[in-house]
Scaffold this motif. Structure first.
Motif, PDB file in Angstrom:
ATOM      1  N   ARG A 105       7.705  11.375  -8.442  1.00 21.31           N
ATOM      2  CA  ARG A 105       8.289  11.022  -7.139  1.00 21.31           C
ATOM      3  C   ARG A 105       9.334  12.027  -6.707  1.00 21.31           C
ATOM      4  NH1 ARG A 105       8.523   5.695  -9.251  1.00 21.31           N
ATOM      5  NH2 ARG A 105      10.740   5.936  -9.693  1.00 21.31           N
ATOM      6  N   SER A 106      10.177  12.414  -7.673  1.00 18.50           N
ATOM      7  CA  SER A 106      11.287  13.297  -7.301  1.00 18.50           C
ATOM      8  C   SER A 106      10.766  14.646  -6.799  1.00 18.50           C
ATOM      9  CB  SER A 106      12.228  13.488  -8.494  1.00 18.50           C
ATOM     10  OG  SER A 106      11.571  14.218  -9.510  1.00 18.50           O
ATOM     11  N   GLN A 107       9.536  15.004  -7.187  1.00 23.51           N
ATOM     12  CA  GLN A 107       9.004  16.300  -6.757  1.00 23.51           C
ATOM     13  C   GLN A 107       8.133  16.220  -5.519  1.00 23.51           C
ATOM     14  OE1 GLN A 107       6.968  18.170  -9.960  1.00 23.51           O
ATOM     15  NE2 GLN A 107       8.822  18.324 -11.218  1.00 23.51           N
ATOM     16  N   HIS A 108       7.450  15.086  -5.340  1.00 22.05           N
ATOM     17  CA  HIS A 108       6.416  15.062  -4.311  1.00 22.05           C
ATOM     18  C   HIS A 108       6.698  14.167  -3.119  1.00 22.05           C
ATOM     19  CE1 HIS A 108       3.630  17.507  -6.641  1.00 22.05           C
ATOM     20  NE2 HIS A 108       4.024  16.822  -7.714  1.00 22.05           N
ATOM     21  N   VAL A 109       7.590  13.201  -3.264  1.00 26.66           N
ATOM     22  CA  VAL A 109       7.735  12.210  -2.201  1.00 26.66           C
ATOM     23  C   VAL A 109       9.159  12.161  -1.646  1.00 26.66           C
ATOM     24  CG1 VAL A 109       7.290   9.810  -1.548  1.00 26.66           C
ATOM     25  CG2 VAL A 109       6.038  10.822  -3.446  1.00 26.66           C
ATOM     26  N   GLY A 110       9.245  12.069  -0.314  1.00 29.43           N
ATOM     27  CA  GLY A 110      10.519  11.788   0.343  1.00 29.43           C
ATOM     28  C   GLY A 110      10.455  10.381   0.899  1.00 29.43           C
ATOM     29  N   PHE A 111      11.574   9.650   0.761  1.00 25.23           N
ATOM     30  CA  PHE A 111      11.565   8.245   1.165  1.00 25.23           C
ATOM     31  C   PHE A 111      12.475   7.985   2.361  1.00 25.23           C
ATOM     32  CE2 PHE A 111      10.240   8.206  -3.188  1.00 25.23           C
ATOM     33  CZ  PHE A 111       9.290   7.191  -3.256  1.00 25.23           C
ATOM     34  N   ILE A 112      11.952   7.222   3.324  1.00 26.53           N
ATOM     35  CA  ILE A 112      12.786   6.750   4.429  1.00 26.53           C
ATOM     36  C   ILE A 112      12.609   5.233   4.493  1.00 26.53           C
ATOM     37  CG2 ILE A 112      13.287   6.935   6.882  1.00 26.53           C
ATOM     38  CD1 ILE A 112      11.816   9.645   6.848  1.00 26.53           C
ATOM     39  N   PHE A 113      13.736   4.526   4.472  1.00 33.16           N
ATOM     40  CA  PHE A 113      13.680   3.062   4.445  1.00 33.16           C
ATOM     41  C   PHE A 113      14.119   2.483   5.782  1.00 33.16           C
ATOM     42  CE2 PHE A 113      14.913   4.742   0.314  1.00 33.16           C
ATOM     43  CZ  PHE A 113      14.000   4.160  -0.549  1.00 33.16           C
ATOM     44  N   GLN A 114      13.785   1.199   5.973  1.00 31.32           N
ATOM     45  CA  GLN A 114      14.193   0.548   7.223  1.00 31.32           C
ATOM     46  C   GLN A 114      15.718   0.469   7.334  1.00 31.32           C
ATOM     47  OE1 GLN A 114      12.491  -3.321   7.793  1.00 31.32           O
ATOM     48  NE2 GLN A 114      13.650  -3.715   9.667  1.00 31.32           N
ATOM     49  N   PHE A 115      16.368   0.177   6.204  1.00 27.72           N
ATOM     50  CA  PHE A 115      17.828  -0.004   6.266  1.00 27.72           C
ATOM     51  C   PHE A 115      18.564   1.207   5.705  1.00 27.72           C
ATOM     52  CE2 PHE A 115      15.961  -4.279   6.159  1.00 27.72           C
ATOM     53  CZ  PHE A 115      16.421  -4.741   7.380  1.00 27.72           C
ATOM     54  N   TYR A 116      17.991   2.369   5.884  1.00 28.20           N
ATOM     55  CA  TYR A 116      18.588   3.676   5.549  1.00 28.20           C
ATOM     56  C   TYR A 116      18.854   3.839   4.060  1.00 28.20           C
ATOM     57  CZ  TYR A 116      20.082   1.800  10.068  1.00 28.20           C
ATOM     58  OH  TYR A 116      20.134   1.105  11.226  1.00 28.20           O
ATOM     59  N   ASN A 117      19.486   2.785   3.443  1.00 26.00           N
ATOM     60  CA  ASN A 117      19.747   2.820   2.000  1.00 26.00           C
ATOM     61  C   ASN A 117      20.447   4.070   1.518  1.00 26.00           C
ATOM     62  OD1 ASN A 117      18.422   0.436   2.145  1.00 26.00           O
ATOM     63  ND2 ASN A 117      17.187   0.778   0.317  1.00 26.00           N
ATOM     64  N   LEU A 118      21.531   4.404   2.184  1.00 32.12           N
ATOM     65  CA  LEU A 118      22.372   5.493   1.685  1.00 32.12           C
ATOM     66  C   LEU A 118      23.344   4.903   0.671  1.00 32.12           C
ATOM     67  CD1 LEU A 118      23.145   7.187   5.116  1.00 32.12           C
ATOM     68  CD2 LEU A 118      21.458   7.901   3.403  1.00 32.12           C
ATOM     69  N   PRO A 149       9.451  17.796  -0.232  1.00 32.10           N
ATOM     70  CA  PRO A 149       8.299  17.092  -0.803  1.00 32.10           C
ATOM     71  C   PRO A 149       7.064  17.310   0.076  1.00 32.10           C
ATOM     72  CG  PRO A 149       9.625  15.566   0.453  1.00 32.10           C
ATOM     73  CD  PRO A 149      10.314  16.890   0.562  1.00 32.10           C
ATOM     74  N   SER A 150       5.876  17.073  -0.475  1.00 26.08           N
ATOM     75  CA  SER A 150       4.679  17.231   0.357  1.00 26.08           C
ATOM     76  C   SER A 150       4.442  15.994   1.218  1.00 26.08           C
ATOM     77  CB  SER A 150       3.444  17.501  -0.495  1.00 26.08           C
ATOM     78  OG  SER A 150       3.768  17.525  -1.857  1.00 26.08           O
ATOM     79  N   ILE A 151       4.872  14.847   0.712  1.00 32.15           N
ATOM     80  CA  ILE A 151       4.605  13.603   1.435  1.00 32.15           C
ATOM     81  C   ILE A 151       5.924  12.907   1.767  1.00 32.15           C
ATOM     82  CG2 ILE A 151       3.517  11.327   1.263  1.00 32.15           C
ATOM     83  CD1 ILE A 151       1.565  12.492  -0.702  1.00 32.15           C
ATOM     84  N   ILE A 152       5.979  12.362   2.975  1.00 28.64           N
ATOM     85  CA  ILE A 152       7.125  11.522   3.325  1.00 28.64           C
ATOM     86  C   ILE A 152       6.588  10.132   3.618  1.00 28.64           C
ATOM     87  CG2 ILE A 152       8.896  11.074   5.058  1.00 28.64           C
ATOM     88  CD1 ILE A 152       9.212  14.090   5.347  1.00 28.64           C
ATOM     89  N   LEU A 186       0.833  -1.208   0.000  1.00 29.74           N
ATOM     90  CA  LEU A 186       0.000   0.000   0.000  1.00 29.74           C
ATOM     91  C   LEU A 186       0.871   1.263   0.000  1.00 29.74           C
ATOM     92  CD1 LEU A 186      -2.740   1.361   0.129  1.00 29.74           C
ATOM     93  CD2 LEU A 186      -2.753   1.030   2.623  1.00 29.74           C
ATOM     94  N   LEU A 187       1.900   1.229   0.832  1.00 23.77           N
ATOM     95  CA  LEU A 187       2.798   2.393   0.907  1.00 23.77           C
ATOM     96  C   LEU A 187       3.442   2.666  -0.455  1.00 23.77           C
ATOM     97  CD1 LEU A 187       3.854   4.273   3.262  1.00 23.77           C
ATOM     98  CD2 LEU A 187       5.966   2.960   3.104  1.00 23.77           C
ATOM     99  N   ASN A 188       3.838   1.583  -1.139  1.00 20.12           N
ATOM    100  CA  ASN A 188       4.473   1.741  -2.460  1.00 20.12           C
ATOM    101  C   ASN A 188       3.507   2.332  -3.484  1.00 20.12           C
ATOM    102  OD1 ASN A 188       6.867   0.732  -1.501  1.00 20.12           O
ATOM    103  ND2 ASN A 188       6.428  -1.373  -2.114  1.00 20.12           N
ATOM    104  N   MET A 189       2.235   2.033  -3.333  1.00 21.71           N
ATOM    105  CA  MET A 189       1.226   2.607  -4.238  1.00 21.71           C
ATOM    106  C   MET A 189       1.146   4.106  -4.010  1.00 21.71           C
ATOM    107  SD  MET A 189      -0.353   0.134  -5.843  1.00 21.71           S
ATOM    108  CE  MET A 189       0.019  -1.588  -5.749  1.00 21.71           C
ATOM    109  N   ILE A 190       1.108   4.482  -2.720  1.00 18.41           N
ATOM    110  CA  ILE A 190       1.004   5.900  -2.373  1.00 18.41           C
ATOM    111  C   ILE A 190       2.230   6.660  -2.865  1.00 18.41           C
ATOM    112  CG2 ILE A 190       0.944   7.514  -0.425  1.00 18.41           C
ATOM    113  CD1 ILE A 190      -0.665   5.337   1.101  1.00 18.41           C
ATOM    114  N   ALA A 191       3.395   5.973  -2.819  1.00 16.26           N
ATOM    115  CA  ALA A 191       4.644   6.636  -3.186  1.00 16.26           C
ATOM    116  C   ALA A 191       4.903   6.615  -4.687  1.00 16.26           C
ATOM    117  CB  ALA A 191       5.805   5.972  -2.458  1.00 16.26           C
ATOM    118  N   GLY A 192       3.998   5.993  -5.431  1.00 15.92           N
ATOM    119  CA  GLY A 192       4.200   5.947  -6.881  1.00 15.92           C
ATOM    120  C   GLY A 192       5.314   5.010  -7.301  1.00 15.92           C
ATOM    121  N   LEU A 193       5.556   3.969  -6.489  1.00 17.30           N
ATOM    122  CA  LEU A 193       6.583   2.980  -6.844  1.00 17.30           C
ATOM    123  C   LEU A 193       5.954   1.767  -7.517  1.00 17.30           C
ATOM    124  CD1 LEU A 193       8.870   2.950  -3.680  1.00 17.30           C
ATOM    125  CD2 LEU A 193       9.472   3.760  -5.966  1.00 17.30           C
TER     126      LEU A 193
END
Ligand code: ATP
Ligand code: MG
Lengths: 225, 384
Positions: A84-97, A163-166, A50-57
């Motif tokens: 995505r690059s304009q509207h969404v910020g992503f935070i992952f469980q494993f940081y993914n830097l 972004p508007s959504i995180i 569901l989260l991926n749908m909201i994030a456009g993934l």
């Protein structure tokens, strides 16, 4: 308040060989702008999906997902990437830097998708790293930082494009209590002070307690709380 | 940013990067070396002029032709000038010191071979000295000979000890000209033969003639051979390049296999690089997924991976070219005298660089396609 996320009759079915697996079943959900929502539910219930749908993934099998006025199910992959690059910020469980980039450069990465002068970019990066409390770790590489610090860099990367959504998928799942608390404090602050809409998937009831709204997913069906 | 990512990704696994670069470098230098050998060989063939034909005994090159054929050849239509030479096959001190020695008819020979340039006063001195010799500049350099030195040769075909006095040096007007030949008077050879085997005088190893039009070469050759048909000494006439090729049919097979090997080497470069790139790209799957999540288009991933592969291959090519020079020079010192010219040609360098870059790009493309079009969700899943 205006509705920023509008999900209507969203279903998602995965096909594995001959088997059909309906992961999301006719989900309806509205989220107001500036909301902090926690998504909970047992493993495999479809939270990440569901989260991926909201994030456009990911794209739904049927139904409509309208975020910030854009109908995501109508977009192709390349349009979604730009969105995505304009509207969404992503935070992952494993940081993914990016391991080969410093904290500063990791935060800089998403800014390369936005037209900015070098000075503006630098200002934004420093501001973001200041907000997460790591102004003195800019030149450190991820492997020189603790888990909590890495997640803070990841948060700086998520907010630097404004972004508007995180979206955050178990952002504290891999952290000790104290670091988890710091991360939650930051999210609450960005929600309150910067007005970011936050959708956070979590298993941790304490973490969910920091959100305004909790929703439960069970076997692909949503129950409000 | 992309440059930063590429440059840092390349050396993420230092050992792997170094081994890959070394692998490419060794392959590139082998390619360069082999192409140099091939080029040197072809230069030898190209050095032959297309307006020269060679007439020899039809039985084999080992059998002579009578001196009397000179006039007959000269009277053939389309033939301009005729000269002749005998292969001497002498040994200078040690059988390892190989170089070609020809007994020649001096005036006509240097007319037929204008690319061998001799200073007039040296030519005069040579013409006056029956046991004089003219030697190639490169040959003189190799043995430290100067004009006036006496060079003793031990005959193998023409037995006995032969002393020649160097009267002049020749240099090649073209780069492809062989500067390692030793020339002396055919008359001197014939006189010595007369002393021992009076019946064997007046024998010529082969004739070389210039013709007025290279396009007629085949016809002229045919005409000559027909003319001597059913005579005591039937002839075989062919263009000079065909003649040279017939000497080297053996080496021709070797050269063909070298050509194949040089392409195999390119395939090896490809495998070395592709292996590294596939490994690296697979390990970084989740990173590419994150980059795509952030909103970068597939092109960015392509650039990252192909760029990295190109950087690896260029570093390898650069190192490879650097080590090619000492290898080729070392080889040239050892056996270079077999080739009229043994240099790394610009073409070889360009071919090596282009081949490596093309192969570099190709080996990056496969993993790049995979990474660029990977499903983000699947990519992100990989790490958990
Ligand atoms: N690409 C896919 N192909 C097939 N099945 C999938 C795919 N992605 C997810 N699933 C299935 O969908 C279901 C929901 O997955 P999802 O990742 O959304 O669960 P989740 O609620 O996030 O679980 P967790 O708490 O363990 O992260 C699972 O049964 C999973 O196996
Ligand atoms: Mg999940």
């Amino acid at each position: 308040m205006s509705t920023i996320i509008n999900i209507e009759n969203l279903s998602k079915t995965y096909h594995r060989d001959a088997e059909e697996l309906q992961v999301l079943k006719s989900i309806n959900m509205q989220v107001e702008n500036g909301e902090f929502l926690a998504l909970m539910g047992p493993s495999g219930s479809g939270k990440s999906t569901l989260l991926n749908m909201i994030a456009g993934l990911d794209t739904p099998t049927s139904g409509k997902v309208t975020i910030c006025g854009s109908e995501l199910s109508q977009m192709n992959e390349s349009q979604l990437a730009g969105w995505r690059s304009q509207h969404v910020g992503f935070i992952f469980q494993f940081y993914n830097l990016m391991p080969v980039l410093t904290a500063y450069e990791n935060v800089e990465l998403p800014l390369h998708l936005i037209n900015l002068s070098k000075e503006e970019r630098d200002k934004k990066i420093r501001l973001a790293l200041n907000l997460v409390g790591l102004p003195d770790r800019m030149d450190h590489y991820p492997n020189q930082l603790s888990g909590g610090q890495q997640q803070r860099v990841a948060i700086a990367r998520a907010i630097v494009t404004d972004p508007s959504i995180i979206v955050a998928d178990e952002p504290t799942g891999d952290l000790d209590r104290k670091s988890a608390e710091e991360i939650l404090n930051l999210m609450v602050r960005f929600n309150k002070e910067l007005g970011k809409t936050i959708i956070m998937v979590t298993h941790d009831p304490h973490a969910a307690g920091r959100a305004h709204i909790k929703k439960h997913l069970d076997k692909g069906t949503l129950n409000g709380a | 940013m992309i440059i930063k990512l590429i440059a840092r990704n390349v050396f993420r696994h230092k050992l792997r990067a170094i081994l890959t670069i070394l692998g490419v470098a060794i392959a590139v230098s082998s390619f360069g070396f082999i192409r140099t050998v091939i080029t040197a060989w072809y230069i030898g063939v190209e050095a032959s002029s297309s307006n020269r034909i060679v007439t020899r005994n039809a039985i084999s090159i080992g059998f002579p032709l009578p001196l009397a054929y000179k006039n007959k050849l000269e009277s053939t239509p389309d033939v301009l000038e005729v000269t002749y030479a005998n292969w001497f096959g002498g040994i200078y001190k040690d059988p390892g010191n190989f170089f070609a020695q020809f007994a020649i008819d001096p005036v006509s020979y240097f007319n037929v071979y204008p690319e061998y340039e001799v200073r007039p006063e040296q030519m005069q001195a040579f013409l006056k000295d029956r046991s004089g010799a003219i030697v190639g500049q490169k040959l003189a350099e190799r043995y430290g000979w100067k004009v006036g030195d006496i060079v003793p040769l031990t005959g193998t075909i023409y037995e006995g000890d032969w002393d020649f006095t160097i009267r002049g040096l020749y240099k090649g007007a073209k780069k492809s000209a062989d500067e390692t030949i030793f020339f002396f008077h055919w008359k001197y050879l014939d006189e010595r033969v007369a002393e021992i085997f009076p019946d064997f005088t007046g024998n010529v190893g082969f004739y070389i003639a210039t013709i007025d039009n290279p396009d007629n070469a085949a016809l002229v050759c045919q005409g000559i051979d027909e003319r001597f048909k059913n005579s005591a000494n039937e002839t075989l006439t062919e263009t000079e390049s065909a003649f040279q090729l017939s000497f080297v049919t053996m080496s021709s097979a070797i050269i063909s296999s070298l050509e194949i090997v040089s392409f195999v080497i390119i395939a090896i470069i490809m495998l070395v690089l592709a292996n590294t790139m596939v490994m690296s790209a697979r390990e970084r799957t989740s990173e590419y997924a994150v980059i795509k999540t952030l909103g970068f288009q597939p092109g960015f991933i392509y650039a990252m991976i192909v760029g990295e592969s190109l950087l690896l291959s260029s570093l390898g090519a650069l190192l490879g070219l650097l080590i090619t020079f000492p290898i080729v020079n070392g080889f040239a010192d050892a056996v270079g005298s077999f080739f009229p010219s043994f240099d790394i040609s610009t073409m070889t360098l360009i071919a090596a660089v282009i081949a490596t870059l093309v192969v570099g790009a190709l080996s990056g493309i496969m993993p790049a396609i995979r990474a660029a079009h990977l499903n983000i969700i699947d990519g992100l899943r990989q790490l958990s």
